[in-house]
Design a protein around this motif. Structure first.
Motif, PDB file in Angstrom:
ATOM      1  N   ALA A  53       1.499 -38.602   4.076  1.00 43.13           N
ATOM      2  CA  ALA A  53       2.571 -37.612   3.887  1.00 43.13           C
ATOM      3  C   ALA A  53       2.699 -36.695   5.094  1.00 43.13           C
ATOM      4  O   ALA A  53       3.596 -35.859   5.141  1.00 43.13           O
ATOM      5  N   VAL A  91      -5.516 -28.939   4.566  1.00 42.96           N
ATOM      6  CA  VAL A  91      -4.423 -29.894   4.807  1.00 42.96           C
ATOM      7  C   VAL A  91      -4.997 -31.298   4.993  1.00 42.96           C
ATOM      8  O   VAL A  91      -4.385 -32.292   4.580  1.00 42.96           O
ATOM      9  N   ILE A 139       3.991 -34.550  11.304  1.00 49.02           N
ATOM     10  CA  ILE A 139       2.955 -34.081  12.228  1.00 49.02           C
ATOM     11  C   ILE A 139       2.701 -35.192  13.270  1.00 49.02           C
ATOM     12  O   ILE A 139       2.491 -36.347  12.896  1.00 49.02           O
ATOM     13  N   PRO A 164      10.065 -35.483   5.420  1.00 44.34           N
ATOM     14  CA  PRO A 164       9.226 -36.649   5.735  1.00 44.34           C
ATOM     15  C   PRO A 164       7.928 -36.205   6.410  1.00 44.34           C
ATOM     16  O   PRO A 164       7.791 -35.041   6.777  1.00 44.34           O
ATOM     17  N   GLU A 170      13.736 -31.249   6.330  1.00 39.66           N
ATOM     18  CA  GLU A 170      12.763 -30.245   6.766  1.00 39.66           C
ATOM     19  C   GLU A 170      12.115 -30.758   8.053  1.00 39.66           C
ATOM     20  O   GLU A 170      11.978 -31.974   8.242  1.00 39.66           O
ATOM     21  N   LEU A 173       1.421 -34.663  -1.514  1.00 40.80           N
ATOM     22  CA  LEU A 173       1.531 -33.425  -0.721  1.00 40.80           C
ATOM     23  C   LEU A 173       1.810 -32.244  -1.662  1.00 40.80           C
ATOM     24  O   LEU A 173       2.608 -32.358  -2.591  1.00 40.80           O
TER      25      LEU A 173
HETATM   26  N1  GLN Z   1       4.395 -28.722   6.118  1.00 46.51           N
HETATM   27  C1  GLN Z   1       3.259 -29.570   6.214  1.00 46.51           C
HETATM   28  C2  GLN Z   1       2.193 -28.907   7.076  1.00 46.51           C
HETATM   29  O1  GLN Z   1       2.442 -27.918   7.667  1.00 46.51           O
HETATM   30  C3  GLN Z   1       3.639 -30.922   6.771  1.00 46.51           C
HETATM   31  C4  GLN Z   1       4.419 -31.662   5.801  1.00 46.51           C
HETATM   32  C5  GLN Z   1       5.097 -32.828   6.415  1.00 46.51           C
HETATM   33  O2  GLN Z   1       4.602 -33.486   7.347  1.00 46.51           O
HETATM   34  N2  GLN Z   1       6.240 -33.092   5.905  1.00 46.51           N
HETATM   35  O3  GLN Z   1       1.090 -29.325   7.126  1.00 46.51           O
END
Ligand code: GLN
Length: 279
Positions: free
Chosen positions: A205, A198, A186, A183, A236, A91
């Motif tokens: 990830a 993405v 989504i 972690p 997060e 990621l």
């Molecule tokens: N921040 C990522 C996104 O917006 C997701 C990362 C995660 O799942 N930890 O795509």
């Protein structure tokens, strides 16, 4: 139009920052630093590209236009003022995650120990380990990400201990002053709606299960014994998930979970301090 304006124009269909990305891709081909590129470009003083360099730059732009993130093409991403190695399979560190660093720094002191779960590039644990004198342990499961983790450890936080293992099932030893994780979060059904960029990142990830919260549930249960009394657990999370995760903290016995908004106003961090009652 100049050759540079042409190149920038061809990037404008795939990014909101064509001039910045052109500077990064040019650096990858010529070694010219982005700051210098911008200055020379303003002066109309950029060196001519050789035909080989022109071909390489065109090929990179082509790949960028196919949706590959610029960070994968140049092999690095900036995070909290440092440059991290990245490539496909890990990621890409995001600006959104910097609020997790700011929050952690408020609760850490030199000498503390931290555990970074689902570490990926290592940007969370290694940034903290570079900002303070900490004992850092980072856990990552997947081979491709783990090899990037090793590279970043060597450059940014050489004292960190790395464990290749599955956060959800492998044992982790030790008791830590802080446990952190960004972690996968989504929800599975949202994965297909993510941007082309993405979708080039590892699904492992990103995919947090049906409601996106699988990892929070399991980490809160599995790692209770790895956090000292008075230590902090910090996550997060994605947009709209903070209150559900705060509730998971309460169910796990933490009495005062808190949330922190990122610099875009999104509740991005959820955390709590462990009290003696948690077993
Ligand atoms: N921040 C990522 C996104 O917006 C997701 C990362 C995660 O799942 N930890 O795509």
């Amino acid at each position: 139009m100049s050759v540079w304006a042409d190149l920038e124009e061809s990037l404008s269909s795939c990014t909101e920052n064509p001039s910045g990305e052109l500077a990064l891709l040019t650096e990858a081909v010529t070694g010219l630093e982005p700051e210098r590129f911008r200055l020379l470009r303003l002066r109309g003083d950029l060196p001519e590209l050789t035909s080989q360099q022109t071909d390489r730059l065109a090929a990179l732009i082509q790949r960028r236009r196919s949706g590959i993130p610029v960070q994968y093409l140049v092999g690095r991403a900036d995070f909290y003022g440092r440059s991290f190695s990245v490539r496909e399979g890990v990621l890409i560190p995001r600006f959104d995650t910097e609020i997790l660093i700011d929050t952690a720094l408020k609760h850490l002191r030199d000498g503390d120990s931290i555990l970074d779960l689902c570490a990926g590039s290592g940007c969370i644990g290694f940034t903290l380990g570079a900002e303070l004198h900490l004992s850092v342990t980072s856990v990552e499961k997947f081979d491709a990400a783990f090899s990037v983790l090793c590279e970043n450890r060597d450059r940014i936080c050489p004292s960190a201990r790395l464990i290749q293992g599955d956060v959800l099932s492998d044992p982790v030893d030790g008791v830590y002053d802080m446990i952190l994780s960004n972690p996968p979060y989504i929800p599975t059904s949202d994965l297909s709606t993510l941007s082309a960029e993405v979708q080039k990142e590892p699904v492992t990830a990103l995919d947090g299960g049906d409601d996106g919260l699988d990892f929070y549930r399991i980490i809160l249960r599995r790692y209770a014994a790895n956090l000292r009394d008075g230590g902090f657990m910090l996550f997060e999370c994605g947009i709209g998930q903070a209150s559900a995760i705060a509730e998971l903290f309460r169910e796990a016995g933490y009495d005062a979970p808190f949330t922190v908004r990122d610099y875009g106003g999104v509740e991005r961090v959820v955390g709590a301090q462990r009290s003696k009652e948690i077993s």
